[in-house]
Design a protein around this motif. Sequence first.
Motif, PDB file in Angstrom:
ATOM      1  N   ARG A  27       0.839  -1.195   0.000  1.00  0.00           N
ATOM      2  CA  ARG A  27       0.000   0.000   0.000  1.00  0.00           C
ATOM      3  C   ARG A  27       0.874   1.245   0.000  1.00  0.00           C
ATOM      4  O   ARG A  27       1.954   1.253   0.568  1.00  0.00           O
ATOM      5  CB  ARG A  27      -0.904   0.014   1.226  1.00  0.00           C
ATOM      6  N   THR A  28       0.369   2.297  -0.638  1.00  0.00           N
ATOM      7  CA  THR A  28       1.079   3.567  -0.650  1.00  0.00           C
ATOM      8  C   THR A  28       0.663   4.383   0.573  1.00  0.00           C
ATOM      9  O   THR A  28      -0.271   4.026   1.290  1.00  0.00           O
ATOM     10  CB  THR A  28       0.769   4.354  -1.932  1.00  0.00           C
ATOM     11  N   ASP A  30      -0.804   7.245   0.593  1.00  0.00           N
ATOM     12  CA  ASP A  30      -2.155   7.767   0.382  1.00  0.00           C
ATOM     13  C   ASP A  30      -3.214   6.725   0.710  1.00  0.00           C
ATOM     14  O   ASP A  30      -4.245   7.038   1.301  1.00  0.00           O
ATOM     15  CB  ASP A  30      -2.325   8.233  -1.067  1.00  0.00           C
ATOM     16  N   LYS A  36       3.135  11.638   4.143  1.00  0.00           N
ATOM     17  CA  LYS A  36       4.335  11.320   3.361  1.00  0.00           C
ATOM     18  C   LYS A  36       5.543  12.098   3.879  1.00  0.00           C
ATOM     19  O   LYS A  36       5.416  13.209   4.382  1.00  0.00           O
ATOM     20  CB  LYS A  36       4.133  11.656   1.895  1.00  0.00           C
ATOM     21  N   GLN A  40       9.281  12.060  -0.834  1.00  0.00           N
ATOM     22  CA  GLN A  40       8.868  10.678  -1.078  1.00  0.00           C
ATOM     23  C   GLN A  40       8.025  10.605  -2.351  1.00  0.00           C
ATOM     24  O   GLN A  40       7.168  11.450  -2.592  1.00  0.00           O
ATOM     25  CB  GLN A  40       8.048  10.171   0.112  1.00  0.00           C
ATOM     26  N   ASP A  42       5.095   9.402  -4.843  1.00  0.00           N
ATOM     27  CA  ASP A  42       3.689   9.076  -4.580  1.00  0.00           C
ATOM     28  C   ASP A  42       3.446   7.573  -4.582  1.00  0.00           C
ATOM     29  O   ASP A  42       2.543   7.084  -3.904  1.00  0.00           O
ATOM     30  CB  ASP A  42       2.787   9.733  -5.631  1.00  0.00           C
ATOM     31  N   SER A  43       4.227   6.838  -5.346  1.00  0.00           N
ATOM     32  CA  SER A  43       4.026   5.400  -5.466  1.00  0.00           C
ATOM     33  C   SER A  43       4.886   4.581  -4.505  1.00  0.00           C
ATOM     34  O   SER A  43       4.884   3.351  -4.578  1.00  0.00           O
ATOM     35  CB  SER A  43       4.326   4.961  -6.896  1.00  0.00           C
ATOM     36  N   ALA A  44       5.608   5.224  -3.601  1.00  0.00           N
ATOM     37  CA  ALA A  44       6.494   4.501  -2.681  1.00  0.00           C
ATOM     38  C   ALA A  44       5.666   3.662  -1.697  1.00  0.00           C
ATOM     39  O   ALA A  44       4.699   4.144  -1.125  1.00  0.00           O
ATOM     40  CB  ALA A  44       7.365   5.477  -1.911  1.00  0.00           C
ATOM     41  N   PRO A  45       6.037   2.397  -1.514  1.00  0.00           N
ATOM     42  CA  PRO A  45       5.270   1.555  -0.589  1.00  0.00           C
ATOM     43  C   PRO A  45       5.537   1.941   0.861  1.00  0.00           C
ATOM     44  O   PRO A  45       6.631   2.322   1.233  1.00  0.00           O
ATOM     45  CB  PRO A  45       5.787   0.148  -0.887  1.00  0.00           C
TER      46      PRO A  45
END
Length: 92
Positions: A27-28, A30, A36, A40, A42-45
């Motif tokens: 999951r990210t 968001d 965040k 970082q 946006d797609s970082a786990p």
Amino acid sequence: MQLTSIIAIYLLFWVMSAFVLLPFGVRTADEAGVEKVPGQADSAPINFRPWRIAWRATILSAVLCALYVANFIEGWVTVDDINIFGTPPGYE
């Protein structure tokens, strides 16, 4: 089939399984509702667990390798079964 061939096929299945399983269960920030870190992506786990992925890849690759070796021994699916174009002209 030799043991070294089975090990090589298992390792190929393991690497393929690990890459296929990477996006599942991650999951990210968001999606998790967590703030965040500055910089970082946006797609970082947020909950990356490499040991869980390795364990799942080990199980999946063991099953796939066992099916592959069983098919090699029993001959369930052969090249003739998947030849959808037929024999080329002049190749009889």
